[in-house]
Design a protein around this motif. Structure first.
Motif, mmCIF file in Angstrom:
data_model
loop_
_atom_site.group_PDB
_atom_site.id
_atom_site.type_symbol
_atom_site.label_atom_id
_atom_site.label_comp_id
_atom_site.label_asym_id
_atom_site.label_seq_id
_atom_site.Cartn_x
_atom_site.Cartn_y
_atom_site.Cartn_z
ATOM 1 N N ARG A 39 11.821 -4.212 8.487
ATOM 2 C CA ARG A 39 13.059 -3.869 7.782
ATOM 3 C C ARG A 39 13.395 -4.939 6.748
ATOM 4 O O ARG A 39 13.854 -4.629 5.650
ATOM 5 N N LEU A 40 13.123 -6.205 7.067
ATOM 6 C CA LEU A 40 13.367 -7.287 6.110
ATOM 7 C C LEU A 40 12.557 -7.078 4.834
ATOM 8 O O LEU A 40 13.103 -7.115 3.714
ATOM 9 N N LEU A 41 11.248 -6.845 4.993
ATOM 10 C CA LEU A 41 10.401 -6.645 3.815
ATOM 11 C C LEU A 41 10.792 -5.368 3.074
ATOM 12 O O LEU A 41 10.805 -5.335 1.837
ATOM 13 N N THR A 42 11.132 -4.321 3.818
ATOM 14 C CA THR A 42 11.549 -3.060 3.176
ATOM 15 C C THR A 42 12.785 -3.275 2.315
ATOM 16 O O THR A 42 12.847 -2.820 1.161
ATOM 17 N N ASN A 43 13.776 -3.976 2.860
ATOM 18 C CA ASN A 43 15.015 -4.197 2.106
ATOM 19 C C ASN A 43 14.779 -5.057 0.869
ATOM 20 O O ASN A 43 15.314 -4.775 -0.207
ATOM 21 N N LEU A 44 13.978 -6.111 1.012
ATOM 22 C CA LEU A 44 13.724 -6.988 -0.138
ATOM 23 C C LEU A 44 12.958 -6.239 -1.233
ATOM 24 O O LEU A 44 13.272 -6.372 -2.433
ATOM 25 N N LEU A 45 11.964 -5.454 -0.836
ATOM 26 C CA LEU A 45 11.187 -4.716 -1.834
ATOM 27 C C LEU A 45 11.991 -3.566 -2.428
ATOM 28 O O LEU A 45 11.858 -3.274 -3.633
ATOM 29 N N ASP A 46 12.820 -2.890 -1.630
ATOM 30 C CA ASP A 46 13.686 -1.845 -2.187
ATOM 31 C C ASP A 46 14.644 -2.431 -3.212
ATOM 32 O O ASP A 46 14.883 -1.832 -4.279
ATOM 33 N N ASN A 47 15.213 -3.601 -2.878
ATOM 34 C CA ASN A 47 16.140 -4.249 -3.815
ATOM 35 C C ASN A 47 15.417 -4.627 -5.104
ATOM 36 O O ASN A 47 15.934 -4.420 -6.215
ATOM 37 N N ALA A 48 14.195 -5.180 -4.955
ATOM 38 C CA ALA A 48 13.441 -5.561 -6.157
ATOM 39 C C ALA A 48 13.060 -4.328 -6.967
ATOM 40 O O ALA A 48 13.089 -4.355 -8.210
ATOM 41 N N THR A 49 12.697 -3.252 -6.312
ATOM 42 C CA THR A 49 12.316 -2.020 -7.023
ATOM 43 C C THR A 49 13.484 -1.465 -7.827
ATOM 44 O O THR A 49 13.301 -0.966 -8.953
ATOM 45 N N ARG A 50 14.690 -1.523 -7.292
ATOM 46 C CA ARG A 50 15.854 -1.006 -8.004
ATOM 47 C C ARG A 50 16.155 -1.801 -9.272
ATOM 48 O O ARG A 50 16.637 -1.258 -10.259
ATOM 49 N N HIS A 51 15.860 -3.098 -9.273
ATOM 50 C CA HIS A 51 16.276 -3.935 -10.395
ATOM 51 C C HIS A 51 15.132 -4.353 -11.311
ATOM 52 O O HIS A 51 15.380 -4.846 -12.413
ATOM 53 N N ARG B 171 0.834 -1.206 0.000
ATOM 54 C CA ARG B 171 0.000 0.000 0.000
ATOM 55 C C ARG B 171 0.869 1.258 0.000
ATOM 56 O O ARG B 171 0.560 2.246 -0.683
ATOM 57 N N ASP B 172 1.959 1.234 0.760
ATOM 58 C CA ASP B 172 2.843 2.404 0.798
ATOM 59 C C ASP B 172 3.584 2.615 -0.517
ATOM 60 O O ASP B 172 4.102 3.708 -0.774
ATOM 61 N N ARG B 173 3.651 1.567 -1.369
ATOM 62 C CA ARG B 173 4.402 1.661 -2.629
ATOM 63 C C ARG B 173 3.482 1.691 -3.861
ATOM 64 O O ARG B 173 3.915 1.405 -4.971
ATOM 65 N N GLU B 174 2.223 2.013 -3.646
ATOM 66 C CA GLU B 174 1.283 2.022 -4.772
ATOM 67 C C GLU B 174 1.698 2.991 -5.862
ATOM 68 O O GLU B 174 1.426 2.772 -7.049
ATOM 69 N N CYS B 175 2.331 4.061 -5.516
ATOM 70 C CA CYS B 175 2.748 5.052 -6.511
ATOM 71 C C CYS B 175 4.218 4.883 -6.899
ATOM 72 O O CYS B 175 4.862 5.824 -7.388
ATOM 73 N N GLY B 176 4.760 3.681 -6.696
ATOM 74 C CA GLY B 176 6.158 3.444 -6.999
ATOM 75 C C GLY B 176 6.417 3.305 -8.485
ATOM 76 O O GLY B 176 5.512 3.363 -9.331
#
Length: 453
Positions: free
Chosen positions: A349-361, A321-326
């Protein structure tokens, strides 16, 4: 009262001496209480048998004038009530008058005494003498018999010598042998201790000597060296971690300082809104790195964060929900519920890091799946980016490691997200791995399911 020795060598020597002393005391007590009686009993039985045989012959009237003594019987004599010698062993140099100067008690009752008598020029000899009075056709007679106690006395002298002189010598020998043997056995330990005393935090590359004995000390030395290996690797990792952390922290601090210095030098030409945005981004990156470093430090120290039952499905929904506009959409495939017992802060933090990593790539999409399988909660995060080569799948979990593709896509990364994620999952009793997938990369986190009531 003296205290028990504190050294292993002293304790083992004392214990060995005490054990041997107890055994010797018990054996000596048993020997002194039984052996003398047994030795005297043998001589007593021998003399009594000879005396009763002669007494039987006298009672029957078949007594010869010259008596033939059995083996080890040195003297036999039959005397009348008025002191006449009726029968006797052949004459010898034995001065026997002293042996027959007593009279037995009641008839047919053996009387036993001990006497000394000279045998020629030899010193006086200790004898056991027995006598019995019996009735014969010619009246009452007294039968005397004697056997030397010299062998018994010699045996008892040797026993006393061993008990009262030999036992202390044996204890001294046992103590000396134990002291030397334990000292020889502990000498490798002394060398290990000396080597360990010289190893310092600045140089832990040295190793203790390993004795070629195959015993517990050999195992101790090998275990000590393995521990030193781990300490050296840990120290090297810590030094590298500090160096990398300093470098990573220096970059946003330098960027922040440069922007502020330029803005301060040219205030009229500075776009303060843009400068504020850039400095805020640098401050955010700095805060993120510091937060990750602090969390890694706590995990390395074994600190256990407050835990409660957390629904992973709900946490994933909140993240999505926080990344809907990503930049890329996130597609969810969630089970009904996936409760785990863990730290909400760390799992977030685990989910944040995994999703941030996926968003970058990711190129066009991110897929997140949460399922429950065999008592485990399985969280899968998949992107459709360039993926991770098999040879790099372990490297990405090393601290401050960033692949070339990651550096090209995002220059602001720190290389701490994935290592921190693996540490978080490990602290919760699970695992985080990179699975085969094409195109893109797939991270699979497995955490034990909470099954409590």
């Amino acid at each position: 009262m003296a205290r028990f020795p504190r050294s292993i060598r002293g304790r083992l020597t004392t214990i060995a001496i005490l054990v041997v002393a107890a055994v010797l005391a018990a054996g000596s007590s048993l020997t002194l209480s039984t052996v003398p009686d047994n030795l005297y009993g043998v001589v007593h039985s021998r003399v009594e048998l000879a005396v009763r045989r002669v007494a039987a012959e006298a009672r029957a009237g078949d007594l010869p004038t010259v008596l033939t003594p059995p083996a080890r019987i040195h003297f036999l004599r039959v005397m009348s009530s008025d002191g006449r010698i009726i029968a006797s062993t052949p004459a010898t140099a034995l001065q026997d008058a002293h042996l027959t100067e007593f009279r037995p008690g009641a008839p047919d009752t053996i009387t036993t005494v001990e006497r000394t008598a000279a045998n020629g020029s030899e010193p006086e000899i200790h004898y056991l003498v027995q006598a019995v009075t019996v009735e014969t056709p010619d009246g009452p007679v007294t039968v005397y018999g004697a056997s030397s106690l010299s062998d018994v006395d010699r045996a008892l002298a040797w026993i006393d010598l061993f008990v009262f002189v030999g036992s202390p010598i044996v204890l001294v020998i046992v103590g000396a042998i134990t002291w030397a043997a334990v000292g020889s056995a502990l000498r490798p330990v002394e060398r290990i201790s000396a080597e360990l005393a010289e190893i310092t935090g600045r140089d832990i590359s040295r190793r203790v000597p390993v004795p070629d004995t195959g015993d517990e000390i050999n195992a101790l030395a090998r275990t000590t060296n393995h521990t030193l290996d781990r300490l050296e690797r840990s120290a090297e990792t810590q030094r590298r971690f500090v160096a990398d952390a300093s470098h990573e922290l220096r970059s946003p601090v330098s960027a922040l300082r440069t922007q502020l210095e330029v803005a301060n030098a040219y205030p009229d030409e500075t776009d303060w809104k843009a400068t504020g945005a850039r400095t805020l981004a640098a401050a955010d990156r700095l805060a993120t790195i510091i937060d990750e470093l602090l969390m890694l430090a706590r995990l390395d120290a074994g600190a256990v964060a407050p835990r409660r039952v957390v629904d992973i499905c709900r946490m994933v929904k909140d993240q999505a929900r926080d990344r809907e506009c990503g930049r890329v959409p996130i597609f969810l495939r969630l089970c009904t519920t996936a409760p785990v017992c863990g730290s909400p802060v760390q799992l977030d933090r685990l989910l944040t890091n995994l999703l941030d990593n996926a968003t970058r790539h990711a190129a066009t999409r991110i897929e997140v799946e949460v399922s429950v399988h065999q008592g485990q909660v399985v969280v899968t995060v998949t992107d459709d980016g360039d993926g991770i080569a098999p040879e790099d799948r372990d490297r990405v979990f090393e601290r401050f490691t960033r692949l070339e593709s990651a550096r090209a896509k995002d220059k602001g990364g720190s290389g701490l997200g994935l290592p921190l994620s693996r540490e978080i999952v490990a602290a919760h009793g699970g695992s985080l791995t990179v699975a085969d997938h094409h195109p893109g990369a797939r991270f699979v986190a497995v955490i034990p399911l909470y099954e409590g009531v």
